[in-house]
Scaffold this active site. Structure first.
Site, PDB file in Angstrom:
ATOM      1  N   ASP A   1      -1.030   6.818   6.393  1.00 36.22           N
ATOM      2  CA  ASP A   1      -2.332   5.769   6.154  1.00 36.22           C
ATOM      3  C   ASP A   1      -2.396   4.808   7.438  1.00 36.22           C
ATOM      4  O   ASP A   1      -1.649   3.683   7.833  1.00 36.22           O
ATOM      5  CB  ASP A   1      -1.772   4.727   5.102  1.00 36.22           C
ATOM      6  CG  ASP A   1      -2.838   3.739   4.496  1.00 36.22           C
ATOM      7  OD1 ASP A   1      -3.904   3.539   5.323  1.00 36.22           O
ATOM      8  OD2 ASP A   1      -2.825   3.126   3.501  1.00 36.22           O
TER       9      ASP A   1
ATOM     10  N   LYS B   1     -11.613  -1.754   7.361  1.00 37.62           N
ATOM     11  CA  LYS B   1     -10.697  -2.617   8.089  1.00 37.62           C
ATOM     12  C   LYS B   1     -11.245  -2.561   9.727  1.00 37.62           C
ATOM     13  O   LYS B   1     -11.367  -3.750  10.130  1.00 37.62           O
ATOM     14  CB  LYS B   1      -9.259  -2.073   8.166  1.00 37.62           C
ATOM     15  CG  LYS B   1      -8.735  -1.699   6.604  1.00 37.62           C
ATOM     16  CD  LYS B   1      -8.611  -3.260   5.792  1.00 37.62           C
ATOM     17  CE  LYS B   1      -8.531  -2.840   4.329  1.00 37.62           C
ATOM     18  NZ  LYS B   1      -7.476  -2.341   3.723  1.00 37.62           N
TER      19      LYS B   1
ATOM     20  N   TRP C   1       0.888  -1.115   0.011  1.00 40.70           N
ATOM     21  CA  TRP C   1      -0.127   0.191  -0.013  1.00 40.70           C
ATOM     22  C   TRP C   1       0.877   1.208   0.034  1.00 40.70           C
ATOM     23  O   TRP C   1       0.525   2.223  -0.646  1.00 40.70           O
ATOM     24  CB  TRP C   1      -1.105   0.010   1.210  1.00 40.70           C
ATOM     25  CG  TRP C   1      -1.965  -1.135   1.164  1.00 40.70           C
ATOM     26  CD1 TRP C   1      -2.115  -2.194   2.119  1.00 40.70           C
ATOM     27  CD2 TRP C   1      -2.721  -1.505   0.024  1.00 40.70           C
ATOM     28  NE1 TRP C   1      -3.141  -3.115   1.907  1.00 40.70           N
ATOM     29  CE2 TRP C   1      -3.600  -3.013   0.632  1.00 40.70           C
ATOM     30  CE3 TRP C   1      -2.800  -1.201  -1.255  1.00 40.70           C
ATOM     31  CZ2 TRP C   1      -4.228  -3.623  -0.185  1.00 40.70           C
ATOM     32  CZ3 TRP C   1      -3.736  -1.906  -2.018  1.00 40.70           C
ATOM     33  CH2 TRP C   1      -4.493  -3.125  -1.795  1.00 40.70           C
TER      34      TRP C   1
HETATM   35  C1  LIG Z   1      -6.887  -2.161   2.525  1.00 46.36           C
HETATM   36  C2  LIG Z   1      -5.732  -0.900   2.579  1.00 46.36           C
HETATM   37  C3  LIG Z   1      -5.833   0.031   1.403  1.00 46.36           C
HETATM   38  C4  LIG Z   1      -6.666  -0.058   0.300  1.00 46.36           C
HETATM   39  O1  LIG Z   1      -7.658   0.322   0.628  1.00 46.36           O
HETATM   40  P1  LIG Z   1      -9.092   0.781  -0.427  1.00 46.36           P
HETATM   41  O2  LIG Z   1      -9.914   1.111   0.174  1.00 46.36           O
HETATM   42  O3  LIG Z   1      -9.251  -0.458  -0.981  1.00 46.36           O
HETATM   43  O4  LIG Z   1      -8.392   1.695  -1.386  1.00 46.36           O
HETATM   44  C5  LIG Z   1      -4.695   0.949   1.669  1.00 46.36           C
HETATM   45  N1  LIG Z   1      -3.876   1.127   2.622  1.00 46.36           N
HETATM   46  C6  LIG Z   1      -3.971   0.053   3.586  1.00 46.36           C
HETATM   47  C7  LIG Z   1      -3.053   0.332   5.061  1.00 46.36           C
HETATM   48  C8  LIG Z   1      -4.995  -0.951   3.728  1.00 46.36           C
HETATM   49  O5  LIG Z   1      -5.346  -1.723   4.797  1.00 46.36           O
END
Ligand SMILES: *Cc1c(COP(=O)(O)O)cnc(C)c1O
Length: 360
Positions: free
Chosen positions: A171, A195, A101
């Site tokens: 993030d 998540k 990511w």
């Molecule tokens: C799942 C995830 C993403 C991607 O998320 P989307 O909503 O599918 O764009 C990005 N960063 C992290 C840390 C993730 O766990």
């Protein structure tokens, strides 16, 4: 069939209490005669839902007054672009690449300016967090970017990088609200809800106010400017109303659990059960360096792909679902987010012990 123990990395398990409440309110939300899905996002009823959600999130994270809370769409992936579009005033940014990511975010930022990778753990399949105490931060860097918890690889930053005074962007999709955090150490914190917070379709961004300006990269669409959403309290256009409503319920549930200190304690207890077993098991082993281990995502392997497949199959039949590792790494991964009860982890470990005995 009843409810399973769901170890999915995302979309992921939600508190059963929240789902039951939402089910009870499905046809008639608090006497409005409508579902939250059906009502105007400009109505008084929805205004209270979104305002309460924001306030409860502020309470949980102790968000300082000079930070805005935005409810956005487009997933974490759209933030990979919105961050450089809104923050790259000098067109320079430093990225710490600790997984897929972070790498995607880094690649996306390269479209908009001089994004540099200043540290990476790709040499060992992202199984650790690199030392970030003295990195070559660019004097002109607009920000330093991290993915704080690496969902796929199961690593987490235990200390934040030394950004040498530059703004930190994180993030936190897969560790959002799993433990307290000091918001004032960050410029931007963002995460997809699916998540650890709510349904897919909502992204929450917490942004220091001075960064929300009209000075964005030329051509940045209206919808991709933080200012558009900040000026309109996340109601510039139709927001993901139902998702925000569920997030709000999860915030209230977290407060009821005792807040983030209590969640941290609970999450540490849960993770310890699984890690302790992995450390003593002769069959299963964790794939992450001990001091980088995530509390939320726990990858492990047997070392034999066929045996991994057998384990996943038998675990699924026994009601432990979504244990397959990410397609890029294989093996297994147990995501044990806030809403995973401790019994789920205890029973999984019991099942793993039984499997180990049968397959010794
Ligand atoms: C799942 C995830 C993403 C991607 O998320 P989307 O909503 O599918 O764009 C990005 N960063 C992290 C840390 C993730 O766990």
């Amino acid at each position: 069939m009843g409810r399973v123990y769901n170890f999915s990395a995302g979309p992921a398990v939600l508190p059963e209490e929240v789902l039951r409440e939402a089910a009870a309110e499905m046809l008639d939300y608090q006497g409005s005669g409508q579902s939250v899905m059906e009502m105007s996002h400009r109505s008084k009823v929805f205004d209270k839902i979104i305002k309460d959600a924001e306030q409860d999130l502020r309470d949980l994270l102790n968000i300082p007054d000079n930070y805005k809370v935005l409810f956005l769409q487009g997933g974490a992936h759209l933030q990979f672009a919105m961050i450089p579009m809104n923050l790259m005033k000098n067109k320079v940014a430093d990225y710490i690449v600790t997984g897929q990511w972070a790498k995607r975010a880094f690649k996306e930022a390269q479209k908009f300016g001089d994004a540099k990778c200043i540290a990476s753990s790709e040499d060992k399949t992202f199984s650790y967090i690199p030392d970030c105490s003295d990195l070559p931060i660019d004097d002109d860097a607009d920000y330093v970017y991290i993915c704080e918890n690496n969902t796929i690889y199961g690593t987490k930053f235990k200390t934040l990088p030394n950004t040498k005074g530059k703004d930190l962007v994180a993030d936190v999709s897969s560790c959002f609200l799993s433990e307290p955090m000091d918001v004032s150490k960050y410029a931007v914190i963002y995460g997809g809800a699916q998540k650890n917070i709510g349904p897919a379709g909502v992204v929450i961004a917490i942004i220091r106010e001075d960064l929300i300006t009209e000075d964005v990269l030329p051509g940045t669409p209206t919808m991709l400017q933080y200012k558009t959403h900040a000026d309109n309290d996340s109601l510039y256009n139709t927001p993901p109303c139902y998702g925000i409503y569920i997030c709000g319920k999860v915030f209230k549930w977290l407060k009821k659990q005792g807040g983030l200190e209590a969640m941290k304690e609970y999450n540490e207890k849960k993770a310890k059960i699984l890690y302790d077993f992995l450390d003593e098991s002769k069959l299963f082993k964790g794939t992450v360096e001990k001091n980088s281990r995530s509390l939320m995502n726990v990858p492990f392997v047997t070392g034999d792909a066929d045996l991994d497949a057998k384990f996943i199959k038998e675990a699924t039949e026994a009601g432990f679902v979504n244990l397959k590792g990410h397609r890029s790494v294989g093996g297994m991964r147990a995501s044990i987010y806030n809403a995973m009860p401790i019994e789920g982890v205890e029973k999984l470990v019991e099942f793993m012990k039984k499997f180990e005995a049968e397959n010794a």
